[in-house]
Design a protein around this motif. Structure first.
Motif, PDB file in Angstrom:
ATOM      1  N   GLY A 276       0.945  -7.279   4.204  1.00 55.42           N
ATOM      2  CA  GLY A 276       0.786  -8.719   4.380  1.00 55.42           C
ATOM      3  C   GLY A 276       1.929  -9.318   5.177  1.00 55.42           C
ATOM      4  O   GLY A 276       1.713 -10.154   6.057  1.00 55.42           O
ATOM      5  N   PHE A 277       3.150  -8.884   4.881  1.00 59.69           N
ATOM      6  CA  PHE A 277       4.310  -9.403   5.611  1.00 59.69           C
ATOM      7  C   PHE A 277       4.269  -8.979   7.081  1.00 59.69           C
ATOM      8  O   PHE A 277       4.619  -9.768   7.970  1.00 59.69           O
ATOM      9  N   LEU A 278       3.836  -7.752   7.347  1.00 53.66           N
ATOM     10  CA  LEU A 278       3.685  -7.319   8.743  1.00 53.66           C
ATOM     11  C   LEU A 278       2.644  -8.176   9.463  1.00 53.66           C
ATOM     12  O   LEU A 278       2.803  -8.508  10.646  1.00 53.66           O
ATOM     13  N   GLY A 279       1.580  -8.545   8.742  1.00 57.28           N
ATOM     14  CA  GLY A 279       0.583  -9.434   9.333  1.00 57.28           C
ATOM     15  C   GLY A 279       1.150 -10.805   9.643  1.00 57.28           C
ATOM     16  O   GLY A 279       0.829 -11.406  10.670  1.00 57.28           O
TER      17      GLY A 279
ATOM     18  N   THR B 167      -5.165  -6.828   4.971  1.00 53.40           N
ATOM     19  CA  THR B 167      -4.387  -6.410   3.807  1.00 53.40           C
ATOM     20  C   THR B 167      -5.285  -5.879   2.703  1.00 53.40           C
ATOM     21  O   THR B 167      -5.005  -4.840   2.084  1.00 53.40           O
ATOM     22  N   VAL B 168      -6.393  -6.579   2.443  1.00 53.56           N
ATOM     23  CA  VAL B 168      -7.336  -6.115   1.431  1.00 53.56           C
ATOM     24  C   VAL B 168      -7.941  -4.772   1.832  1.00 53.56           C
ATOM     25  O   VAL B 168      -8.097  -3.868   0.998  1.00 53.56           O
ATOM     26  N   ILE B 169      -8.253  -4.608   3.110  1.00 53.45           N
ATOM     27  CA  ILE B 169      -8.858  -3.353   3.574  1.00 53.45           C
ATOM     28  C   ILE B 169      -7.913  -2.171   3.347  1.00 53.45           C
ATOM     29  O   ILE B 169      -8.298  -1.128   2.817  1.00 53.45           O
ATOM     30  N   ILE B 170      -6.658  -2.327   3.744  1.00 54.52           N
ATOM     31  CA  ILE B 170      -5.709  -1.212   3.638  1.00 54.52           C
ATOM     32  C   ILE B 170      -5.322  -0.932   2.195  1.00 54.52           C
ATOM     33  O   ILE B 170      -5.300   0.216   1.742  1.00 54.52           O
TER      34      ILE B 170
ATOM     35  N   ALA C 139       5.628 -19.820   4.169  1.00 53.61           N
ATOM     36  CA  ALA C 139       5.020 -19.861   2.836  1.00 53.61           C
ATOM     37  C   ALA C 139       4.293 -18.553   2.532  1.00 53.61           C
ATOM     38  O   ALA C 139       4.364 -18.024   1.414  1.00 53.61           O
ATOM     39  N   LEU C 140       3.612 -18.005   3.542  1.00 53.59           N
ATOM     40  CA  LEU C 140       2.893 -16.744   3.345  1.00 53.59           C
ATOM     41  C   LEU C 140       3.849 -15.571   3.188  1.00 53.59           C
ATOM     42  O   LEU C 140       3.588 -14.643   2.412  1.00 53.59           O
ATOM     43  N   ALA C 141       4.966 -15.583   3.932  1.00 52.58           N
ATOM     44  CA  ALA C 141       5.959 -14.510   3.800  1.00 52.58           C
ATOM     45  C   ALA C 141       6.507 -14.477   2.374  1.00 52.58           C
ATOM     46  O   ALA C 141       6.680 -13.398   1.784  1.00 52.58           O
TER      47      ALA C 141
END
Length: 505
Positions: free
Chosen positions: A494-497, A203-206, A447-449
């Motif tokens: 992030g959500f896709l991850g 996520t940070v990379i993209i 929690a991450l979603a």
């Protein structure tokens, strides 16, 4: 002495489904309108929203108070200590110059083409213990100076730095958002931390170097002269002057104190000490390894506990030791003590100064703690009124993924209120009953979603929007094209991850 009553376990009302839905919608709408239109502080908005929810749901006033108080108490007990300890670590890094040493070492050893990647990595590293706003204040002046020195477009290295800070703030404990979601859902902190780091990297990379390189062609930013940092030597403390020349006076320990220190200690320039010494005192910049260990020690302890839970039997001595050392409070306390010794005392700071650094880091989080606490009370009223079970039943009947539901609810609240914390708390409260139907790793992913959804499209109702706009000297339109789009990329990627991890766990 005031006794905090626990929220009742039995349902608070016999209201039908329609009444509960209306109550939930009106309660959430009250919070949104009070914050976005009425400009009411989120702390008060959440209290009033909980009252609206309870009254419309037919809950008696005394039970609303009991439920809300119980939610506040459990949230502060579970999250408040962690936020305070995390702020202390961030305060020691900022005031001792430890964070500066990390930034300067990385920047001095990379070429212009690698700078966006280096800034993203540095921001992610120091963003582990720092709140987003603190990280911005700490990093952006360095970003401005680097851009000026190496003649790199400001947005090309600024966006990666912002992405690193934002992703860690939304997805990785001990930041308030992830901690609130973990506490509300009953997720495993170690698993959430591990999954959060896995999601954070791509996520940070993209959203960082990739998007920053692209958007720098279309958004031209000029570093505001007033915000360019003026570096001062830390080797001899007596060479530095107080914040306001002529305003300083020595205290009982011989340390020079200014009016700013007395009103708001710890609010000075990043890397500057709170109280300047009256006479020469030998100080040296903190070693890079000490700053890095300060950041990574709590994370390592919590990760080791998670590994021990997967690989060691419960009754073994090693498992028990890791369970204690990896407890979030113990892990963060270890980081604070390490920072006190290796960033403070061993670098020439007095006991009074180190105490000032730690104490000065706490006032800034008072508002966050109050919002988190009130959000916990709002969540508890939602749950105790039966709204959570209603949503769970509806989601089960519609075959709607809990991950998607949590993300969508957080997105809606985030866009409406501009508060990632309010979005996280509200979404976690609504989908909390669904967590009981999930396996441990899936609860961590839920929690991450929610955390991903809470970062969606920051705009004019978000304080972070204006912070970025002013620091980078952007117009509102430029800020939307760069910062707002970057936040949306973080949320979606992030959500896709999270969905990808869900396939494998």
């Amino acid at each position: 002495m005031v006794t905090l009553l626990a929220a009742p376990a039995e349902p608070l009302t016999n209201a039908g489904n329609t009444q509960l839905v209306v109550a939930a919608l009106l309660g959430i709408a009250a919070v949104v309108l009070l914050i976005a239109w009425g400009k009411v502080h989120p702390f008060l908005a959440l209290i009033l929203g909980a009252a609206v929810l309870g009254v419309v749901a037919g809950v008696s006033a005394d039970k609303i108070v009991t439920s809300f108080s119980g939610g506040v108490g459990s949230t502060v007990g579970g999250v408040g200590l962690l936020i305070a300890l995390g702020a202390m670590i961030g305060g020691m890094l900022a005031e001792s110059g430890g964070a500066d040493s990390i930034v300067e070492r990385v920047v001095s050893r990379v070429s212009g083409g690698a700078l966006p990647w280096a800034m993203a990595g540095v921001a992610a590293l120091i963003g582990l213990p720092l709140f987003f706003e603190v990280g911005v204040v700490l990093l952006v002046p360095i970003v401005l100076l680097v851009s000026r020195r190496v003649d790199v477009p400001l947005m090309k290295i600024g966006i990666p730095a912002l992405a690193g800070l934002s992703v860690l703030h939304g997805l990785v404990p001990p930041h308030p958002g992830p901690l609130v979601a973990i506490d509300a859902l009953g997720a495993n902190l170690g698993q959430t931390l591990a999954f959060g780091l896995l999601v954070a990297i791509p996520t940070v990379i993209i959203a960082g170097p990739v998007f920053g390189t692209f958007i720098s062609r279309y958004v031209t930013a000029t570093a505001p002269e007033a915000l360019l940092p003026t570096r001062r030597d830390l080797a001899v403390a007596g060479d530095r002057s107080p914040t306001r020349p002529g305003d300083g006076r020595a205290d009982a320990d011989g340390d020079l104190v200014t009016e700013d220190d007395l009103v708001n200690p710890g609010a000075g320039r990043p890397g500057a000490s709170i109280d300047e010494p009256a006479g020469p005192r030998s100080r040296r910049a903190p070693a890079l390894w000490a700053a890095v260990v300060t950041v990574l020690l709590p994370v390592a302890l919590m990760l080791l506990r998670a590994i021990g839970e997967l690989t060691l039997d419960e009754d073994t001595a090693g498992r028990k030791a890791l369970d204690i050392a990896g407890t979030p409070i113990v892990a963060l306390l270890a980081g604070v003590i390490f920072a006190m010794v290796f960033l403070g005392y061993r670098n020439g700071f007095s006991r009074t100064q180190v105490s000032g650094f730690l104490g000065g880091s706490l006032p800034a989080i008072a508002g966050i703690l109050l919002i988190v606490a009130a959000g916990g009370g709002f969540k508890q009223v939602l749950v105790d009124a039966g709204v959570g079970n209603l949503v769970a039943d509806a989601a089960t009947g519609a075959n709607l993924s809990p991950l998607l539901l949590g993300w969508l609810v957080a997105v809606g609240i985030r866009v409406a209120t501009g508060s990632a914390t309010v979005a996280t708390i509200t979404a976690a409260g609504i989908v909390a009953p669904l967590a009981a139907t999930l396996q441990g790793p899936e609860v961590a992913l839920l929690a991450l979603a929610i955390g991903c959804g809470s970062l969606f499209f920051s705009h004019v109702n978000d304080a972070g929007f204006w912070l970025v706009k002013e620091y980078f000297g952007l117009t509102v339109g430029q800020t939307i094209k760069s910062w707002s789009v970057m936040e949306t990329i973080i949320s979606v990627v992030g959500f896709l991850g999270v969905l990808l991890l869900d396939v494998f766990v």
